[in-house]
Write a protein that holds these residues in place. Sequence first.
Motif, PDB file in Angstrom:
ATOM      1  N   SER A 214       0.862  -1.182   0.000  1.00 44.97           N
ATOM      2  CA  SER A 214       0.000   0.000   0.000  1.00 44.97           C
ATOM      3  C   SER A 214       0.898   1.230   0.000  1.00 44.97           C
TER       4      SER A 214
ATOM      5  N   CYS B 299      -1.674  -1.414  -3.916  1.00 45.38           N
ATOM      6  CA  CYS B 299      -2.818  -0.535  -3.712  1.00 45.38           C
ATOM      7  C   CYS B 299      -2.281   0.884  -3.595  1.00 45.38           C
TER       8      CYS B 299
ATOM      9  N   SER C 183      -8.481  -0.841  -2.844  1.00 41.29           N
ATOM     10  CA  SER C 183      -7.586   0.262  -2.520  1.00 41.29           C
ATOM     11  C   SER C 183      -8.425   1.479  -2.161  1.00 41.29           C
TER      12      SER C 183
ATOM     13  N   VAL D 171      -8.314  -8.480   0.710  1.00 39.94           N
ATOM     14  CA  VAL D 171      -7.522  -7.491   1.441  1.00 39.94           C
ATOM     15  C   VAL D 171      -8.038  -6.102   1.077  1.00 39.94           C
TER      16      VAL D 171
ATOM     17  N   ALA E  35      -6.553  -2.049   1.534  1.00 41.81           N
ATOM     18  CA  ALA E  35      -5.336  -1.338   1.904  1.00 41.81           C
ATOM     19  C   ALA E  35      -5.447   0.108   1.487  1.00 41.81           C
TER      20      ALA E  35
ATOM     21  N   VAL F 242      -2.811  -2.237   5.916  1.00 45.01           N
ATOM     22  CA  VAL F 242      -3.315  -3.341   5.105  1.00 45.01           C
ATOM     23  C   VAL F 242      -4.168  -4.211   6.029  1.00 45.01           C
TER      24      VAL F 242
ATOM     25  N   CYS G  94       3.645  -7.751   8.320  1.00 48.43           N
ATOM     26  CA  CYS G  94       3.120  -6.498   7.766  1.00 48.43           C
ATOM     27  C   CYS G  94       3.778  -5.313   8.447  1.00 48.43           C
TER      28      CYS G  94
END
Length: 246
Positions: A16, A42, A122, A152, A154, A200, A211
């Motif tokens: 991201s 993203c 995103s 996911v 992000a 994220v 992460c």
Amino acid sequence: MSATEPDGSAVVRVLSYNVRSLRDEVPALARVIRACRPDVVCVQEAPRFFRWRKAAARLAKASGLVYVTGGATASGPMILSSLRAHVERAEDVLLPRTPGLHQRGFATAVLRFGRARLGVLSCHLSIDDEERYEQGRLLLDRLAALDVPYAVAAGDLNDRPDGRTFQLLAGSLQDGWATKPWGREHTTRLGDPLQRIDAVFATHGVQVLGCGVPMGLPGIRERDLRAATDHLPVLAAVRVPAGPAA
């Protein structure tokens, strides 16, 4: 490292990054993205105005990626991917706008990595608390509407972990950093007040392997992080279970 496991599950690297409309050093930005070796990026604050498609394509090429969706059509959020991802579908969504505030939107896609399917969203949420909270609710609805078991989300939340929108999302999704912290926590530019406003998130069933901000990752230089944009990137490695065999 990205990989396909013997059981068909896929380890996917999700990045991201708020790129501030490419107003800073694009070569430095591309070097950071390449060093992260993402399967999915993203993007927030992608180019939205004159010749924005050309600018998005230039960033994708410089980063060794391909354009999937978003940009002006999502009012800033965008999704890029590696050639490893097969794009099943993509959709950009404009959100209800509060007069006097910027238009916001979501870039969304469903990507397949072998037998593993992953929904991706995103986002760049509002600076206004009330509008941001409603956008958080819409984010959860849109993620569910992707109709895939694993996904996911992000982006730049414009909210901190103690904020109600951040907590709304963390109450329904896995916050990557809180689940498996790795690297640096804070995502504001080096030297700015320490805040974690980029994140994220993953749906339950996705295994978060790590992460955080990829400080110290081979190939990532502090000078490039400072020159690329006014945010630091967030990199997550996740394991996505395989779906049924074809």
